[in-house]
Design an enzyme around this catalytic site. Structure first.
Site: not given
Ligand code: IPM
Ligand code: MG
Length: 358
Positions: A247, A142, A251, A191, A223
């Protein structure tokens, strides 16, 4: 006792969910006898529109002068075609870096009454689910060198994953310390079969593990981790990983808990100043329709009370109120699973009432 909170409402559903989280904070403060002073600061798309930059300098200084930062979400289709450094997301990465918030804690908990909103088979989550994702937040791909060029076959682009031992060690310690406070089990995700940065990550974690003999630590390739999260999520307790993997996996973990609208996060650095935000985005498609789930932001406010203000009782009261609201059957659309859904405002009101009474 008074605390100063910088508030970044952001874009899309950001302002709506932050409003409910602020109400929850006020209800908790009132009950436990302290006060909160809020300062609204612009960041993200709204800051681009008004000031031509996603992260105005004043925003950074107000945040630095505060006890904690509460954030909604940033971004939206309106700003998607801007160059990377001018997008709303650059504001988010910028504030995390400017405040030195290298550790992102993302607890993924399956609330019992939400089992029917969990997309996994009941037998897979029969034992419940309580994972703490520890994501490195100010390094890796990032923040690595990136660019575009023209190669033999036309346009090319690159991003680089770079980690120093120092960065891995400090996030690794947060992982081990967190595991110590829970069930003393840590999984480090990398990884290492392909990436050199992951091989350094793994070596460093193994070295650190010797300092924490009371914590059972294992490694897992990312993975495989993505697979195990839906095959046997209960095998995880604390997971520590890089910015990018964290990240993605957070999710995925959020979906197992029923909805991405349920997952809070705390971003911490060396001191007590932290930034608290839901892990979801700005959901522009439902912005302004009173349909967003404010619970991830409300739970983030509880983390704010716990980690930055050292008000654990007030934090517990918010956590209890959210659990009770779900117990009593209140659902926003994302977690309704066929039941009647209530709006953002209504959910906020119910949680506030429960903060005062439970
Ligand atoms: C998160 C979001 C952010 C990230 C984006 C919006 C930059 O996806 O906080 O998980 O990737 O950190
Ligand atoms: Mg995110």
């Amino acid at each position: 006792m008074n605390y100063n909170i910088a508030v970044i409402r952001g874009d899309g559903i950001g302002p709506e969910i932050v409003t409910e989280a602020v109400r929850a904070l006020d209800a908790a403060a009132k009950r436990f006898g302290f006060s909160l002073t809020y300062r609204d600061v612009p960041m993200g798309g709204c800051a681009i529109d008004e000031f031509g930059t996603p992260l105005p300098k004043d925003t950074v200084s107000v945040c630095k002068d505060s006890d904690a930062v509460l954030l909604g979400a940033v971004g939206g289709p309106k700003w998607e075609t801007l160059p990377g450094h001018l997008r709303p997301e650059a504001g988010l990465l910028g504030i995390r870096a400017a405040l030195g918030l290298y550790a992102n804690l993302r607890p993924a908990v399956l609330f019992d009454p939400l089992r029917d909103a969990c997309p996994l088979k009941p037998e897979i989550v029969s034992g419940g689910l309580d994972i703490l994702m520890v994501r490195e937040l100010t390094g890796g791909i990032y923040f690595g060198e990136r660019g575009r060029s023209t190669g033999e076959r036309g346009e090319e682009a690159y991003d680089t994953e770079r980690y120093s031992t120092f960065e891995i060690e400090r996030i690794g310690r947060i992982g081990f310390e967190s595991a110590r406070k829970r069930s003393k089990k840590l999984t480090s995700v990398d990884k290492a079969n392909v990436l050199e940065s992951s091989r350094l990550w793994r070596e460093t974690m193994h070295r650190l593990a010797k300092e924490y003999p009371d914590v059972a630590c294992d490694d897992m390739l990312v993975d495989n981790a993505a697979m195990q999260l839906v095959r046997n999520p209960a095998r995880f307790d604390v997971v520590v990983t890089s910015n990018l993997f964290g990240d993605i996996l957070s999710d995925e973990a959020s979906m197992i808990t029923g909805s991405i609208g349920m997952l809070p996060s705390a971003s911490l650095g060396g001191g007590t100043l932290g930034l608290y935000e839901p892990i979801h985005g700005s959901a522009p498609d439902i912005a302004g329709t009173d349909a967003a789930n404010p619970l991830a932001t409300i739970l983030s406010a509880a983390m704010l009370l716990r980690y930055s203000l050292n008000q654990p009782q007030a934090a517990d009261a918010i956590d209890r109120a959210v659990a009770k609201a779900l117990d009593e059957g209140y659902r926003t659309a994302d977690i309704a699973a066929g039941r009647r859904a209530i709006g953002t405002r209504e959910m906020g009101k119910i949680v506030c009432r429960l903060i005062e009474t439970t």
